[in-house]
Design a protein around this motif. Structure first.
Motif, PDB file in Angstrom:
ATOM      1  N   CYS A  29      30.259  -8.138 -27.112  1.00  0.00           N
ATOM      2  CA  CYS A  29      31.312  -9.150 -27.019  1.00  0.00           C
ATOM      3  C   CYS A  29      32.514  -8.633 -27.794  1.00  0.00           C
ATOM      4  N   THR A  30      33.647  -8.480 -27.108  1.00  0.00           N
ATOM      5  CA  THR A  30      34.867  -8.041 -27.778  1.00  0.00           C
ATOM      6  C   THR A  30      35.973  -9.066 -27.533  1.00  0.00           C
ATOM      7  N   GLY A  31      36.931  -9.099 -28.423  1.00  0.00           N
ATOM      8  CA  GLY A  31      38.084  -9.964 -28.253  1.00  0.00           C
ATOM      9  C   GLY A  31      38.040 -11.259 -29.034  1.00  0.00           C
ATOM     10  N   LEU A  32      37.034 -11.456 -29.877  1.00  0.00           N
ATOM     11  CA  LEU A  32      37.029 -12.638 -30.729  1.00  0.00           C
ATOM     12  C   LEU A  32      38.094 -12.426 -31.805  1.00  0.00           C
ATOM     13  N   ALA A  33      39.321 -12.790 -31.456  1.00  0.00           N
ATOM     14  CA  ALA A  33      40.437 -12.503 -32.358  1.00  0.00           C
ATOM     15  C   ALA A  33      41.583 -13.472 -32.104  1.00  0.00           C
ATOM     16  N   LEU A  34      42.390 -13.622 -33.114  1.00  0.00           N
ATOM     17  CA  LEU A  34      43.636 -14.353 -32.971  1.00  0.00           C
ATOM     18  C   LEU A  34      44.687 -13.638 -33.793  1.00  0.00           C
ATOM     19  N   SER A  35      45.929 -13.809 -33.388  1.00  0.00           N
ATOM     20  CA  SER A  35      47.036 -13.251 -34.166  1.00  0.00           C
ATOM     21  C   SER A  35      48.147 -14.287 -34.213  1.00  0.00           C
ATOM     22  N   VAL A  36      48.911 -14.239 -35.266  1.00  0.00           N
ATOM     23  CA  VAL A  36      49.994 -15.187 -35.469  1.00  0.00           C
ATOM     24  C   VAL A  36      51.314 -14.474 -35.220  1.00  0.00           C
ATOM     25  N   ASP A  37      52.096 -14.989 -34.276  1.00  0.00           N
ATOM     26  CA  ASP A  37      53.436 -14.471 -34.038  1.00  0.00           C
ATOM     27  C   ASP A  37      54.369 -15.093 -35.067  1.00  0.00           C
ATOM     28  N   LEU A  38      55.234 -14.273 -35.617  1.00  0.00           N
ATOM     29  CA  LEU A  38      56.102 -14.718 -36.707  1.00  0.00           C
ATOM     30  C   LEU A  38      57.570 -14.669 -36.316  1.00  0.00           C
ATOM     31  N   HIS A  56      53.598 -19.183 -33.392  1.00  0.00           N
ATOM     32  CA  HIS A  56      52.434 -19.674 -32.658  1.00  0.00           C
ATOM     33  C   HIS A  56      51.288 -18.670 -32.749  1.00  0.00           C
ATOM     34  N   ILE A  57      50.109 -19.146 -32.351  1.00  0.00           N
ATOM     35  CA  ILE A  57      48.899 -18.321 -32.397  1.00  0.00           C
ATOM     36  C   ILE A  57      48.605 -17.800 -30.996  1.00  0.00           C
ATOM     37  N   THR A  58      48.248 -16.531 -30.908  1.00  0.00           N
ATOM     38  CA  THR A  58      47.840 -15.912 -29.657  1.00  0.00           C
ATOM     39  C   THR A  58      46.362 -15.546 -29.759  1.00  0.00           C
ATOM     40  N   GLY A 125      23.969   9.593 -13.709  1.00  0.00           N
ATOM     41  CA  GLY A 125      24.292   9.166 -15.065  1.00  0.00           C
ATOM     42  C   GLY A 125      23.059   8.729 -15.836  1.00  0.00           C
ATOM     43  N   THR A 126      23.193   8.700 -17.149  1.00  0.00           N
ATOM     44  CA  THR A 126      22.090   8.290 -18.013  1.00  0.00           C
ATOM     45  C   THR A 126      22.359   6.950 -18.686  1.00  0.00           C
ATOM     46  N   HIS A 127      23.489   6.336 -18.371  1.00  0.00           N
ATOM     47  CA  HIS A 127      23.847   5.070 -19.004  1.00  0.00           C
ATOM     48  C   HIS A 127      23.303   3.902 -18.187  1.00  0.00           C
ATOM     49  N   LEU A 128      23.094   2.779 -18.864  1.00  0.00           N
ATOM     50  CA  LEU A 128      22.680   1.565 -18.174  1.00  0.00           C
ATOM     51  C   LEU A 128      23.798   1.071 -17.265  1.00  0.00           C
ATOM     52  N   ALA A 129      23.443   0.506 -16.138  1.00  0.00           N
ATOM     53  CA  ALA A 129      24.425  -0.150 -15.275  1.00  0.00           C
ATOM     54  C   ALA A 129      24.798  -1.467 -15.947  1.00  0.00           C
ATOM     55  N   MET A 130      26.095  -1.667 -16.200  1.00  0.00           N
ATOM     56  CA  MET A 130      26.574  -2.825 -16.956  1.00  0.00           C
ATOM     57  C   MET A 130      27.501  -3.680 -16.103  1.00  0.00           C
ATOM     58  N   GLU A 131      27.512  -4.975 -16.393  1.00  0.00           N
ATOM     59  CA  GLU A 131      28.502  -5.887 -15.827  1.00  0.00           C
ATOM     60  C   GLU A 131      29.305  -6.479 -16.978  1.00  0.00           C
ATOM     61  N   GLU A 132      30.540  -6.894 -16.680  1.00  0.00           N
ATOM     62  CA  GLU A 132      31.405  -7.517 -17.682  1.00  0.00           C
ATOM     63  C   GLU A 132      32.025  -8.772 -17.097  1.00  0.00           C
ATOM     64  N   ILE A 133      32.216  -9.753 -17.956  1.00  0.00           N
ATOM     65  CA  ILE A 133      32.961 -10.951 -17.590  1.00  0.00           C
ATOM     66  C   ILE A 133      34.076 -11.098 -18.625  1.00  0.00           C
ATOM     67  N   GLU A 134      35.287 -11.381 -18.134  1.00  0.00           N
ATOM     68  CA  GLU A 134      36.442 -11.535 -19.021  1.00  0.00           C
ATOM     69  C   GLU A 134      36.923 -12.975 -18.946  1.00  0.00           C
ATOM     70  N   LEU A 135      37.165 -13.553 -20.115  1.00  0.00           N
ATOM     71  CA  LEU A 135      37.580 -14.945 -20.225  1.00  0.00           C
ATOM     72  C   LEU A 135      38.845 -15.052 -21.062  1.00  0.00           C
ATOM     73  N   VAL A 136      39.689 -16.017 -20.727  1.00  0.00           N
ATOM     74  CA  VAL A 136      40.806 -16.365 -21.600  1.00  0.00           C
ATOM     75  C   VAL A 136      40.531 -17.764 -22.138  1.00  0.00           C
ATOM     76  N   HIS A 137      41.142 -18.082 -23.268  1.00  0.00           N
ATOM     77  CA  HIS A 137      40.935 -19.404 -23.868  1.00  0.00           C
ATOM     78  C   HIS A 137      42.162 -19.780 -24.681  1.00  0.00           C
ATOM     79  N   GLU A 138      42.176 -21.034 -25.135  1.00  0.00           N
ATOM     80  CA  GLU A 138      43.319 -21.559 -25.869  1.00  0.00           C
ATOM     81  C   GLU A 138      43.003 -21.876 -27.314  1.00  0.00           C
ATOM     82  N   GLY A 139      41.937 -21.308 -27.838  1.00  0.00           N
ATOM     83  CA  GLY A 139      41.657 -21.490 -29.247  1.00  0.00           C
ATOM     84  C   GLY A 139      40.224 -21.854 -29.536  1.00  0.00           C
TER      85      GLY A 139
END
Length: 144
Positions: A29-38, A56-58, A125-139
């Protein structure tokens, strides 16, 4: 020795629940983040200091990945349906340890899937076959 409330535990997998529908189990899981625009303002007079005020927060998009399973196409279809009938949803990402106990969780407001990616297919290849789901959210919602 009693466990400290600050003791860390290795995360082995993550579960995603969106409006009661549970998607099990993700290994990344990547992207658990927020940043503050100044906004920056230069003080008058000597002008040797800058005041920074929050504007505001992004929130970053979340990307969850897991090995392909029999549920892969169900997830793909769910993303397609969600895009065709867009509705903002509430979601929870839970970090689970080896005993499936919840180590941490994040409740998210107004979640919407924006991408699904299937595996790169490579028979040599020697890697596992992977799937990804991408989500956006508002906080992040406060913990109950």
């Amino acid at each position: 020795m009693p466990e400290s409330s600050t003791q860390t535990t290795a995360a082995h997998r993550f579960s995603l629940t969106i409006d009661g529908k549970r998607f099990e189990f993700f290994t990344r899981c990547t992207g658990l983040a927020l940043s503050v625009d100044l906004d920056e303002f230069v003080e008058g007079g000597i002008s040797d200091s800058v005041v920074q005020l929050p504007r505001h927060i992004t929130y970053s998009p979340l990307v969850l990945a897991r090995p392909v399973t029999r549920l892969t196409m169900e997830t793909c279809r769910w993303v397609q349906e969600s895009v065709r009938r867009p509705t903002r949803r509430t979601a929870r990402i839970a970090c689970l340890n080896a005993a499936d106990a919840e180590v941490a969780r994040w409740d998210l407001l107004n979640v919407m899937p924006v991408a699904w990616r299937g595996p790169a297919l490579d028979a040599e290849g020697t890697h596992l076959a992977m799937e990804e789901i991408e989500l956006v959210h508002e906080g992040f919602l406060p913990l109950a």
